[in-house]
Design a protein around this motif. Structure first.
Motif, PDB file in Angstrom:
ATOM      1  N   ASP A 236       0.831  -1.184   0.186  1.00  0.00           N
ATOM      2  CA  ASP A 236      -0.014   0.027  -0.021  1.00  0.00           C
ATOM      3  C   ASP A 236       0.736   1.249  -0.037  1.00  0.00           C
ATOM      4  N   TYR A 237       1.922   1.254   0.715  1.00  0.00           N
ATOM      5  CA  TYR A 237       2.990   2.449   0.761  1.00  0.00           C
ATOM      6  C   TYR A 237       3.362   2.583  -0.420  1.00  0.00           C
TER       7      TYR A 237
ATOM      8  N   GLY B 186       0.732   4.305  -2.927  1.00  0.00           N
ATOM      9  CA  GLY B 186       0.964   5.627  -2.280  1.00  0.00           C
ATOM     10  C   GLY B 186       1.989   6.481  -2.980  1.00  0.00           C
TER      11      GLY B 186
ATOM     12  N   GLU C  48       1.583   6.268  -6.880  1.00  0.00           N
ATOM     13  CA  GLU C  48       0.336   6.859  -7.511  1.00  0.00           C
ATOM     14  C   GLU C  48       0.777   8.590  -7.532  1.00  0.00           C
TER      15      GLU C  48
ATOM     16  N   GLY D 265      -1.893  10.117  -3.914  1.00  0.00           N
ATOM     17  CA  GLY D 265      -0.862   9.390  -3.539  1.00  0.00           C
ATOM     18  C   GLY D 265      -0.492   9.683  -2.077  1.00  0.00           C
ATOM     19  N   ARG D 266      -0.528  11.043  -1.621  1.00  0.00           N
ATOM     20  CA  ARG D 266       0.073  11.307  -0.170  1.00  0.00           C
ATOM     21  C   ARG D 266      -1.355  10.690   0.827  1.00  0.00           C
ATOM     22  N   THR D 267      -2.507  10.871   0.241  1.00  0.00           N
ATOM     23  CA  THR D 267      -3.839  10.288   1.027  1.00  0.00           C
ATOM     24  C   THR D 267      -3.488   8.778   1.135  1.00  0.00           C
ATOM     25  N   ASN D 268      -3.070   8.144   0.215  1.00  0.00           N
ATOM     26  CA  ASN D 268      -2.936   6.592   0.342  1.00  0.00           C
ATOM     27  C   ASN D 268      -1.815   6.279   1.346  1.00  0.00           C
ATOM     28  N   VAL D 269      -0.665   6.976   1.152  1.00  0.00           N
ATOM     29  CA  VAL D 269       0.421   6.712   2.152  1.00  0.00           C
ATOM     30  C   VAL D 269      -0.080   6.946   3.526  1.00  0.00           C
ATOM     31  N   THR D 270      -0.924   7.932   3.797  1.00  0.00           N
ATOM     32  CA  THR D 270      -1.355   8.199   5.076  1.00  0.00           C
ATOM     33  C   THR D 270      -2.363   7.018   5.683  1.00  0.00           C
ATOM     34  N   LYS D 271      -3.029   6.740   4.599  1.00  0.00           N
ATOM     35  CA  LYS D 271      -4.311   5.813   4.697  1.00  0.00           C
ATOM     36  C   LYS D 271      -3.373   4.275   5.290  1.00  0.00           C
TER      37      LYS D 271
END
Length: 286
Positions: free
Chosen positions: A215-216, A220, A223, A231-237
């Protein structure tokens, strides 16, 4: 016009029409021998050249890699002692691997760890040969271990649990290396030795951490080239979803996690976790 023979066309197509495959790793080996005095430096130069050539020319899996897909990695060896009479090198090693971020010139850390017992025997001008079924050479075993580990981690970053088969080969190699007369291979020696690392990584409780890596990196960082905010949102998620569970299931320390994801320091990672996730660093103390 003369006709080109069919056989010649087939040969030309093999070289031009089909993609050229390459080995999985593109490694740089550095051998620091400044601590060793009154020894001919050529033995260390030959070690560096032999090891680098072995890593880069060996086909470690059946997977097809293109030249631009090869995993960039470094093996930094520091020779602490050298017994010329027995051809024994007592070294520490820092092994690092990078992963390109999709559609960018940026690379990110995939693996970063040290091995304080990177000891082996090597005779100048020796040739290294790998037989997965017969592990009887320490330097070959060490190299193959980290090759499989890096390739497995890379595959995990492109597909959920994608490196399982290669990581299992790493564990099988570790089991086959039990009879080598060097430390680092046995389960009872150390909770952070080579056996412990790969055995833990394949444990069921490590699945949240392995999912976090996919996922990271894939959802993330990769993306961000298309949509930086997403992409930043996916890293945090990814961190929110899997980080605490990864620690709860396997008691990973902040050092373990920050090293794996390439943060410049544990304190940097601690600040990131505190600011973005609201998780206190004390939650990760073992």
């Amino acid at each position: 016009m003369k006709q080109i023979p069919l056989l010649l066309l087939s040969v030309l197509w093999a070289f031009v029409g089909s993609p050229v495959s390459a080995q999985e790793l593109q490694a740089k080996v550095n051998v620091n021998h400044q601590q060793i005095q009154n020894t001919d430096a050529s033995v260390f130069d030959n070690l560096q050249e032999t090891l680098e050539r072995f890593i880069n020319e060996q086909q470690w899996t059946d997977l097809q890699y293109q030249e631009n897909e090869r995993i960039q990695c470094t093996f930094n060896l520091t020779v602490n002692k050298y017994d010329a009479g027995n051809n024994r090198f007592m070294c520490s090693a820092l092994i690092q691997a990078n992963r390109p971020v999709y559609n960018s010139a940026y690379t990110t850390t995939l693996y970063n760890n040290s091995d304080k017992n990177f000891d082996f025997d090597f005779v100048q001008f020796d040739q290294l040969n790998f037989n997965e079924e017969v592990i009887d050479n320490q330097l070959v075993a060490l190299t193959a271990y980290y090759a499989f580990l890096i390739i497995g981690l890379d595959l995990d970053s492109f597909a959920p649990m994608g490196g399982t088969d290669v990581l299992q080969r790493c564990l099988n190699l570790t089991n086959n290396a039990q009879n080598l007369d060097f430390i680092g291979w046995k389960s009872f020696e150390d909770s952070r030795n080579r056996f412990a690392i790969i055995n833990d990584y394949l444990d069921e409780s490590m699945k949240p951490f392995r999912q976090l890596q996919y996922d990271y990196y894939r959802l993330g960082l990769d993306e961000m080239a298309q949509n930086a905010e997403r992409g930043r949102t996916n890293v945090t998620k990814a961190l929110e979803t899997h980080l605490k569970k990864a620690h709860d299931d396997k008691h990973l320390s902040l050092t373990d996690i920050s090293d794996q994801f390439g943060f410049s320091s544990q304190s940097h990672f601690s600040r990131y976790v505190q600011k973005n996730l609201g998780i206190s660093p004390s939650d990760f103390r073992q």
